[in-house]
Design an enzyme around this catalytic site. Structure first.
Site, PDB file in Angstrom:
ATOM      1  N   CYS A  33      33.562  47.743  20.135  1.00 15.30           N
ATOM      2  CA  CYS A  33      32.501  47.929  19.143  1.00 15.30           C
ATOM      3  C   CYS A  33      32.082  46.608  18.483  1.00 15.30           C
ATOM      4  CB  CYS A  33      32.962  48.863  18.040  1.00 15.30           C
ATOM      5  SG  CYS A  33      33.491  50.455  18.631  1.00 15.30           S
ATOM      6  N   HIS A  62      53.845  49.359  54.230  1.00 16.04           N
ATOM      7  CA  HIS A  62      54.757  50.357  53.655  1.00 16.04           C
ATOM      8  C   HIS A  62      54.011  51.560  53.090  1.00 16.04           C
ATOM      9  CE1 HIS A  62      58.275  47.816  54.182  1.00 16.04           C
ATOM     10  NE2 HIS A  62      57.473  46.809  53.858  1.00 16.04           N
ATOM     11  N   GLY A  78      37.374  50.105  15.419  1.00 18.54           N
ATOM     12  CA  GLY A  78      38.808  50.395  15.372  1.00 18.54           C
ATOM     13  C   GLY A  78      39.047  51.884  15.528  1.00 18.54           C
ATOM     14  N   GLU A  81      43.568  40.246  41.656  1.00 22.24           N
ATOM     15  CA  GLU A  81      42.400  39.903  40.834  1.00 22.24           C
ATOM     16  C   GLU A  81      41.099  40.171  41.604  1.00 22.24           C
ATOM     17  OE1 GLU A  81      41.801  39.462  37.911  1.00 22.24           O
ATOM     18  OE2 GLU A  81      39.919  38.359  37.767  1.00 22.24           O
ATOM     19  N   LYS A 122      38.094  42.512  40.245  1.00 27.92           N
ATOM     20  CA  LYS A 122      36.700  42.095  40.082  1.00 27.92           C
ATOM     21  C   LYS A 122      35.794  43.027  40.870  1.00 27.92           C
ATOM     22  CE  LYS A 122      36.706  39.471  37.119  1.00 27.92           C
ATOM     23  NZ  LYS A 122      37.981  39.757  36.679  1.00 27.92           N
TER      24      LYS A 122
HETATM   25  C1  F6R Z   1      38.765  41.968  33.664  1.00 25.06           C
HETATM   26  C2  F6R Z   1      38.924  41.807  32.244  1.00 25.06           C
HETATM   27  C3  F6R Z   1      39.998  42.584  31.551  1.00 25.06           C
HETATM   28  C4  F6R Z   1      40.751  41.661  30.598  1.00 25.06           C
HETATM   29  C5  F6R Z   1      41.772  42.459  29.776  1.00 25.06           C
HETATM   30  C6  F6R Z   1      42.554  41.562  28.832  1.00 25.06           C
HETATM   31  O1  F6R Z   1      37.728  41.194  34.142  1.00 25.06           O
HETATM   32  O2  F6R Z   1      38.221  41.069  31.643  1.00 25.06           O
HETATM   33  O3  F6R Z   1      40.870  43.167  32.463  1.00 25.06           O
HETATM   34  O4  F6R Z   1      41.387  40.684  31.351  1.00 25.06           O
HETATM   35  O5  F6R Z   1      41.113  43.441  29.026  1.00 25.06           O
HETATM   36  O6  F6R Z   1      41.683  40.882  27.984  1.00 25.06           O
HETATM   37  P1  F6R Z   1      42.126  39.593  27.179  1.00 25.06           P
HETATM   38  O7  F6R Z   1      42.318  38.490  28.150  1.00 25.06           O
HETATM   39  O8  F6R Z   1      41.019  39.348  26.213  1.00 25.06           O
HETATM   40  O9  F6R Z   1      43.414  39.946  26.497  1.00 25.06           O
END
Ligand code: F6R
Length: 617
Positions: free
Chosen positions: A2, A513, A102, A490, A494
């Site tokens: 938010c 596996h 929040g 990763e 993505k």
């Molecule tokens: C993926 C992505 C999220 C953040 C995750 C942690 O592209 O951006 O998976 O990596 O929400 O966010 P931070 O790094 O801000 O703690």
């Protein structure tokens, strides 16, 4: 997650609010709204589910007049994304209006009590109880600021709140409760603003402060007054707003995400700046402070990286760096799961949080717990003023610049750069890495910006064609070994978050596996196979895929011509030292995901359901 934006001053508020909300939209949202009060105490509220354009159109068709207002981008938690659940929310009189970031943990209890007192609720949100709480306190004869302060004090959880009253002109009351949900107050020329982060304020405010947890502010056109939730005055000075608004422009790229992928050579350079030095023609480690004396560094028995999503993938690479360069047992863990068990920690364990936003609730909680349990703590983050920097003994800044695309790209590369340097520094202090070793590592990392630049350029020649050939894929598998295993994870992350095509990333050894059952002609397998000691094993995994009619897209080192016999498509990266390969090989995976998502017509910068800072557990 938010976003809150507010304005009080001499100008019409609605267009400034819409602009502010646009600047906050990178955080992720699924509905938006605003409320404006005119000079005669008339309050107008407009709310719309979906993208900000829906709200913009609504305001065009049903204009709102007034020079004071609050706006909100909502990321749904309680109740779906709908007009009625969008913020702002009002009380029973229609005079009190609130936006909130929040989760009110005790909302069911508060709502039951308010309902018993005759209050009626229109939405399914937890937020709607807040204006009703304020309404009750105003009815008891309190002034608006006192009522908001007391209401805020009754909420459990971590929040930021902004509140206005139709008949209290030119006044916004904001509160920050707990350590998530940042909120800033900015001062412009005869006008004042509030926003969930500092960069959103840059076009309007020359100076600003971020509220501390437990602080409230009464913001008027000509200034503001701070108090703690218990009413004690609080004084702090405004600081210049640091990020130029130019950083928030796409600069000719179709999406911020694409711009940020292309910025990686430059941002990696920023992470190196000031941390390595060149003397006598050789590079050396200059400054990589850790919260440890040399004796403590030598006595260390364990390093744990904690993060979520992309940040935990970066942590997995970091753990491998620490084991290789500093010879300390190291691991990376999902911060939430770390909290869900009884971790065994002591003063010889270094816990390093990894969080680009510095606001991820799971990671902050885990760092807090680690500190209580006696571990040494540090954090790698991109936001100097973030909560994470206060939660630990020592912050290590990524210096990646402003990242607007919701999917983390350059912040992941910069996290890995910082981990690499920290591992070198630890290796040096533990004497695991001799003088020659340090010089070699540092000289290698100085090549990273150029290698990343080359990888991006080489991939861009083919990425769109490769993406087009696999656009109808049912799912993707991503395989890697050693340092490439987290990079495969990763790549899958993505792909799924931007293209919405299901993807899984794993160790290539794991495939046979179980996941091998998924291999078919509609399941492309991306094999992250740069030339290193595990290259031959990767070729075997690729053969196993092809033997089952699977299609292989390889990420390979330029010159590895033999790989074309094992792959249907190849994205090339330059030859580079093995420890740098994760930072270089991630770029083609980012671009493959980006091109796939863009060809599918997705909103790559703000993928559905995602948020840039996940401030709820
Ligand atoms: C993926 C992505 C999220 C953040 C995750 C942690 O592209 O951006 O998976 O990596 O929400 O966010 P931070 O790094 O801000 O703690």
């Amino acid at each position: 997650m938010c976003g809150i934006f507010g304005y009080t001053g001499p100008r019409e508020a609605s267009s400034i609010l819409l602009d502010g909300l646009t600047r906050l939209s990178y955080r992720g949202y699924d509905s938006a709204g605003l409320a404006v009060v005119d000079d005669f105490g008339h309050l107008s509220v407009r709310r719309a589910a979906g993208k900000l354009d829906n709200l913009r159109r609504l305001v065009e068709n049903e204009p709102v007049i007034g020079r004071q207002g609050i706006g909100h981008t909502r990321w749904a938690t309680h109740g779906p994304a709908s007009n009625v659940n969008a913020h702002p929310h009002t009380d029973g009189t229609g005079d009190v209006v609130v936006v909130h970031n929040g989760i009110v943990e005790n909302y069911a209890e508060l709502k039951a009590r308010l309902t018993a007192n005759g209050h009626q609720f229109l939405s399914q949100t937890d937020t709607e109880i807040i204006p009703h709480l304020v309404e009750e306190l105003l009815a008891d004869g309190l002034a608006l600021e006192e009522a908001v302060r007391l209401a805020a004090g009754r909420l459990r959880g971590a929040h930021a709140i902004a509140c206005m009253h139709a008949r209290t002109p030119e006044t916004l009351v904001v509160a920050r409760i707990g350590n998530a949900g940042g909120i800033a107050v900015g001062a412009g020329d005869g006008e004042m603003l509030i926003a969930s982060d500092l960069p959103a304020l840059t076009p309007y405010a020359s100076t600003a402060i971020l509220l501390e947890p437990g602080e409230t502010a009464v913001v008027r056109r000509d200034g503001f007054e701070l108090r703690m939730l218990d009413g004690r005055p609080s004084t702090r000075t405004l600081h210049p707003v640091g990020v130029s608004s130019g950083a928030a422009a796409k600069g000719g790229y179709k999406h911020f995400t694409l711009k940020e992928i292309h910025e990686q050579p430059e941002s990696a350079m920023s992470a190196l700046h000031g941390r390595i030095a060149f003397s006598h023609g050789r590079a050396q480690l200059d400054e990589m402070p850790l919260p440890l004396t040399d004796a403590e560094a030598r006595a260390l028995t364990r390093v744990v990286f904690l993060g979520m999503g992309t940040s935990v993938h970066a942590g997995m690479v970091g753990a491998r760096y620490v084991e290789t360069l500093a010879r300390v047992p190291a691991s990376a863990e999902n911060a939430a799961e770390f909290l869900h068990r009884e971790p065994v920690l002591d003063k010889h364990t270094l816990v390093v949080g990894v969080t680009q936003s510095g606001e991820t609730a799971d990671t902050l909680q885990a760092l807090h717990e680690a500190r209580i349990r006696g571990a040494r703590t540090a954090v790698i983050t991109n936001v100097p003023e973030s909560e994470a920097t206060r939660a630990v003994e020592h912050p290590l800044l990524m210096h990646a610049g402003y990242e607007i695309g919701v999917a983390s790209t350059k912040t992941m590369v910069n996290s890995m750069v910082v981990m690499y340097l920290a591992a070198c520094a630890l290796g040096q202090r533990r004497e695991a890495l001799g003088a020659e070793g340090v010089v070699r590592c540092v000289e290698e990392i100085t090549r990273l910006p150029a290698l990343l630049g080359a990888a991006i350029e080489m991939t861009e020649r083919d990425a769109e064609d490769v993406a087009r050939r696999h656009l109808n894929a049912r799912r993707f598998l991503f395989l890697g070994r050693g340092l490439m295993e987290p990079i495969a994870r990763e790549g899958a992350y993505k792909m799924k978050e931007t293209s919405y095509i299901h993807a899984e990333g794993m160790s290539a050894a794991e495939m046979k596996h179980g996941p091998i059952a998924l291999i078919d002609a509609d399941t492309p397998v991306v094999a992250v196979a740069p030339r290193n000691t595990l290259y031959e094993k990767m070729l075997i995994s690729m053969s196993e895929v092809r033997a089952r009619d699977g299609k292989v897209i390889a990420i390979a080192t330029a010159g590895s011509v033999e790989i074309t016999a094992y792959a249907d498509d190849v994205l090339w990266v330059p030859e580079c030292p093995p420890l740098l390969q994760p930072m270089v090989a991630v770029a083609p995976l980012q671009l493959l995901a980006y091109r796939t998502a863009d060809l599918l017509g997705n909103d790559v910068d703000q993928p559905r359901n995602l948020a840039k800072s996940v401030t709820v557990e």
